[in-house]
Scaffold this active site. Sequence first.
Site, PDB file in Angstrom:
ATOM      1  N   ASP A  49       2.133  -2.828  15.683  1.00 56.74           N
ATOM      2  CA  ASP A  49       3.514  -2.464  15.708  1.00 56.74           C
ATOM      3  C   ASP A  49       3.795  -0.950  16.067  1.00 56.74           C
ATOM      4  O   ASP A  49       3.166   0.089  15.506  1.00 56.74           O
ATOM      5  CB  ASP A  49       3.957  -2.749  14.356  1.00 56.74           C
ATOM      6  N   TYR A  54       8.887   6.693  17.626  1.00 55.74           N
ATOM      7  CA  TYR A  54       7.751   7.383  16.848  1.00 55.74           C
ATOM      8  C   TYR A  54       7.032   8.417  17.863  1.00 55.74           C
ATOM      9  O   TYR A  54       6.909   8.479  19.071  1.00 55.74           O
ATOM     10  CB  TYR A  54       6.707   6.279  16.548  1.00 55.74           C
ATOM     11  N   GLN A 177      12.135  -6.637   9.850  1.00 53.96           N
ATOM     12  CA  GLN A 177      11.014  -5.906   9.453  1.00 53.96           C
ATOM     13  C   GLN A 177      11.669  -4.861   8.249  1.00 53.96           C
ATOM     14  O   GLN A 177      12.225  -3.868   8.561  1.00 53.96           O
ATOM     15  CB  GLN A 177      10.372  -5.246  10.702  1.00 53.96           C
ATOM     16  N   TRP A 205       6.938  -3.401   5.956  1.00 53.23           N
ATOM     17  CA  TRP A 205       6.333  -1.823   6.304  1.00 53.23           C
ATOM     18  C   TRP A 205       6.234  -1.176   5.121  1.00 53.23           C
ATOM     19  O   TRP A 205       7.014  -1.679   4.086  1.00 53.23           O
ATOM     20  CB  TRP A 205       7.114  -1.204   7.127  1.00 53.23           C
ATOM     21  N   ARG A 228      -0.676  12.088   3.533  1.00 50.30           N
ATOM     22  CA  ARG A 228       0.695  12.217   4.326  1.00 50.30           C
ATOM     23  C   ARG A 228       1.410  13.161   3.375  1.00 50.30           C
ATOM     24  O   ARG A 228       2.448  13.715   3.925  1.00 50.30           O
ATOM     25  CB  ARG A 228       1.149  10.515   4.092  1.00 50.30           C
ATOM     26  N   GLY A 284      -0.663   1.481   7.860  1.00 51.78           N
ATOM     27  CA  GLY A 284      -0.958   2.468   8.551  1.00 51.78           C
ATOM     28  C   GLY A 284      -2.207   3.108   8.201  1.00 51.78           C
ATOM     29  O   GLY A 284      -3.013   2.595   7.047  1.00 51.78           O
TER      30      GLY A 284
HETATM   31  N1  LIG Z   1      10.830  -0.536  10.508  1.00 53.29           N
HETATM   32  C1  LIG Z   1      10.876   0.591  10.023  1.00 53.29           C
HETATM   33  O1  LIG Z   1      12.087   1.374   9.842  1.00 53.29           O
HETATM   34  C2  LIG Z   1       9.589   1.100   9.694  1.00 53.29           C
HETATM   35  C3  LIG Z   1       9.543   2.129   8.921  1.00 53.29           C
HETATM   36  C4  LIG Z   1       8.325   2.799   8.440  1.00 53.29           C
HETATM   37  C5  LIG Z   1       7.197   2.295   8.707  1.00 53.29           C
HETATM   38  N2  LIG Z   1       7.238   0.837   9.900  1.00 53.29           N
HETATM   39  C6  LIG Z   1       5.805   0.343  10.278  1.00 53.29           C
HETATM   40  O2  LIG Z   1       4.899   0.325   9.064  1.00 53.29           O
HETATM   41  C7  LIG Z   1       3.946   0.502   9.514  1.00 53.29           C
HETATM   42  C8  LIG Z   1       3.211   0.917   8.287  1.00 53.29           C
HETATM   43  O3  LIG Z   1       3.874   2.037   7.598  1.00 53.29           O
HETATM   44  P1  LIG Z   1       3.167   3.160   6.698  1.00 53.29           P
HETATM   45  O4  LIG Z   1       2.197   3.999   7.437  1.00 53.29           O
HETATM   46  O5  LIG Z   1       4.122   3.877   5.828  1.00 53.29           O
HETATM   47  O6  LIG Z   1       2.280   2.025   5.503  1.00 53.29           O
HETATM   48  P2  LIG Z   1       1.405   2.152   4.539  1.00 53.29           P
HETATM   49  O7  LIG Z   1       0.192   1.310   4.833  1.00 53.29           O
HETATM   50  O8  LIG Z   1       2.045   2.113   3.281  1.00 53.29           O
HETATM   51  O9  LIG Z   1       0.789   3.884   4.423  1.00 53.29           O
HETATM   52  C9  LIG Z   1      -0.183   4.022   5.406  1.00 53.29           C
HETATM   53  C10 LIG Z   1      -0.663   5.729   4.833  1.00 53.29           C
HETATM   54  O10 LIG Z   1      -1.325   5.712   3.686  1.00 53.29           O
HETATM   55  C11 LIG Z   1      -2.489   6.195   3.925  1.00 53.29           C
HETATM   56  N3  LIG Z   1      -3.560   4.881   3.356  1.00 53.29           N
HETATM   57  C12 LIG Z   1      -3.445   3.676   3.971  1.00 53.29           C
HETATM   58  N4  LIG Z   1      -4.650   3.213   3.606  1.00 53.29           N
HETATM   59  C13 LIG Z   1      -5.236   3.755   2.682  1.00 53.29           C
HETATM   60  C14 LIG Z   1      -6.519   3.610   2.048  1.00 53.29           C
HETATM   61  N5  LIG Z   1      -7.169   2.303   1.956  1.00 53.29           N
HETATM   62  N6  LIG Z   1      -7.040   4.601   1.368  1.00 53.29           N
HETATM   63  C15 LIG Z   1      -6.191   5.861   1.150  1.00 53.29           C
HETATM   64  N7  LIG Z   1      -5.133   6.081   1.744  1.00 53.29           N
HETATM   65  C16 LIG Z   1      -4.524   5.044   2.725  1.00 53.29           C
HETATM   66  C17 LIG Z   1      -2.630   6.907   4.904  1.00 53.29           C
HETATM   67  O11 LIG Z   1      -2.112   8.104   4.937  1.00 53.29           O
HETATM   68  P3  LIG Z   1      -2.921   9.479   4.763  1.00 53.29           P
HETATM   69  O12 LIG Z   1      -4.304   9.227   5.119  1.00 53.29           O
HETATM   70  O13 LIG Z   1      -2.166  10.354   5.486  1.00 53.29           O
HETATM   71  O14 LIG Z   1      -2.438   9.608   3.201  1.00 53.29           O
HETATM   72  C18 LIG Z   1      -1.876   5.851   6.017  1.00 53.29           C
HETATM   73  O15 LIG Z   1      -1.320   6.680   7.176  1.00 53.29           O
HETATM   74  C19 LIG Z   1       4.190   2.010  10.444  1.00 53.29           C
HETATM   75  O16 LIG Z   1       3.227   2.361  11.287  1.00 53.29           O
HETATM   76  C20 LIG Z   1       5.336   1.079  11.231  1.00 53.29           C
HETATM   77  O17 LIG Z   1       4.586   0.366  12.297  1.00 53.29           O
HETATM   78  C21 LIG Z   1       8.391   0.721  10.188  1.00 53.29           C
END
Ligand SMILES: NC(=O)c1ccc[n+]([C@@H]2O[C@H](COP(=O)([O-])OP(=O)(O)OC[C@H]3O[C@@H](n4cnc5c(N)ncnc54)[C@H](OP(=O)(O)O)[C@@H]3O)[C@@H](O)[C@H]2O)c1
Length: 332
Positions: A49, A54, A177, A205, A228, A284
């Site tokens: 996604d 972005y 989403q 998300w 982050r 992410g």
């Molecule tokens: N539609 C929308 O409006 C919208 C908005 C936001 C996102 N999205 C979509 O949703 C996706 C995911 O969002 P998100 O990145 O916020 O999701 P998330 O999975 O809740 O957070 C991801 C972040 O958390 C940390 N992380 C992830 N797994 C980890 C682990 N196992 N251990 C430690 N830290 C971990 C990492 O950041 P650090 O390492 O930097 O701490 C990572 O970049 C986006 O890429 C996008 O495709 C959509």
Amino acid sequence: MEFRHLGRSGLKVSEISYGNWITHGSQVEEDAAKECVRAALDEGITTFDTADVYAGTKAEEVLGRALKGVRRESLEIFTKVYWPTGSGPNDRGLSRKHITESIHGSLRRLQTDYVDLYQAHRFDYETPLEETLKTFDDLVRQGKVLYVGVSEWTADQIAAALRIADDMGFDRLVSNQPQYSMLWRVIEAEVVPLCEKEGLGQVVWSPIAQGVLTGKYLPGQPPPAGSRATDPTGGGFISRMMDDDLLTRVQQLKPIASDLGLTMAQLAVAWVLQNPNVSSAIVGATRPEQVRDNVGAAGVKLGEDVLARIDEIIGAVAERDPAKTVSPQKRP
Ligand SMILES: NC(=O)c1ccc[n+]([C@@H]2O[C@H](COP(=O)([O-])OP(=O)(O)OC[C@H]3O[C@@H](n4cnc5c(N)ncnc54)[C@H](OP(=O)(O)O)[C@@H]3O)[C@@H](O)[C@H]2O)c1
């Protein structure tokens, strides 16, 4: 990996998908981005996604390069349109002009002839819904888009779109989403019941609440280096959750995860996947180890007793108000 239908459509998606918001083209270098995509593919993720907006369109370019050479039929590529991609009044929103121009840019950057799912990234109050849905339908007919969906639309907005599609014979929305996690449950009251009835799946998300539900942010402590919360862009988005009461409660989830033999990230991702209306949880990652960790949630079943214990700990700080699903009244 396990696979689920995208709503009531025939398309199957990996129940854990990989998203590149904040990371590709921004927080992480291209090598790290490619390693994360490689780890995702190795772990069986097939669904990716992204969005035109972005990293100011750079994220799509990075993903396009990272997926180059992978058999196209083995992937489901999702992207989105709505937020600004340029400075002009028509470089945003869901008009026929911007959607048409944006899909061409996305296909070029992603190096593909079609995307599997094209999503309206918010509701556009400045464009008639018929204009947006007719344009989406045209893209489906042209083969540039296989399925259409929305992101962060309210139940009323989704219902209005379905009525128009049915009246006009346009392709129907198959997905929404929304943000969804133990801490953000605003879709449960209205969006999920409507989508269950109408056959839309949720592609959710921030299931790990941007890293907060891993428990790595400790109350009263500065955020860990490189996380982050320390990123110039990401820090603004995560700040709402840097609250000592919330972070203390998250720490109390640790025994639940360890009793189940899960990591905290796996517990968080497994939690959203217990909702049968969820088609996929988009995670992410800044490092390949995180992808491998998160994928461990695939196929995990949580019992009612576990869900009740989580509610006892987190319930008081979980947001449930459906009015929190909002799109800008004016295009940004
Ligand atoms: N539609 C929308 O409006 C919208 C908005 C936001 C996102 N999205 C979509 O949703 C996706 C995911 O969002 P998100 O990145 O916020 O999701 P998330 O999975 O809740 O957070 C991801 C972040 O958390 C940390 N992380 C992830 N797994 C980890 C682990 N196992 N251990 C430690 N830290 C971990 C990492 O950041 P650090 O390492 O930097 O701490 C990572 O970049 C986006 O890429 C996008 O495709 C959509």
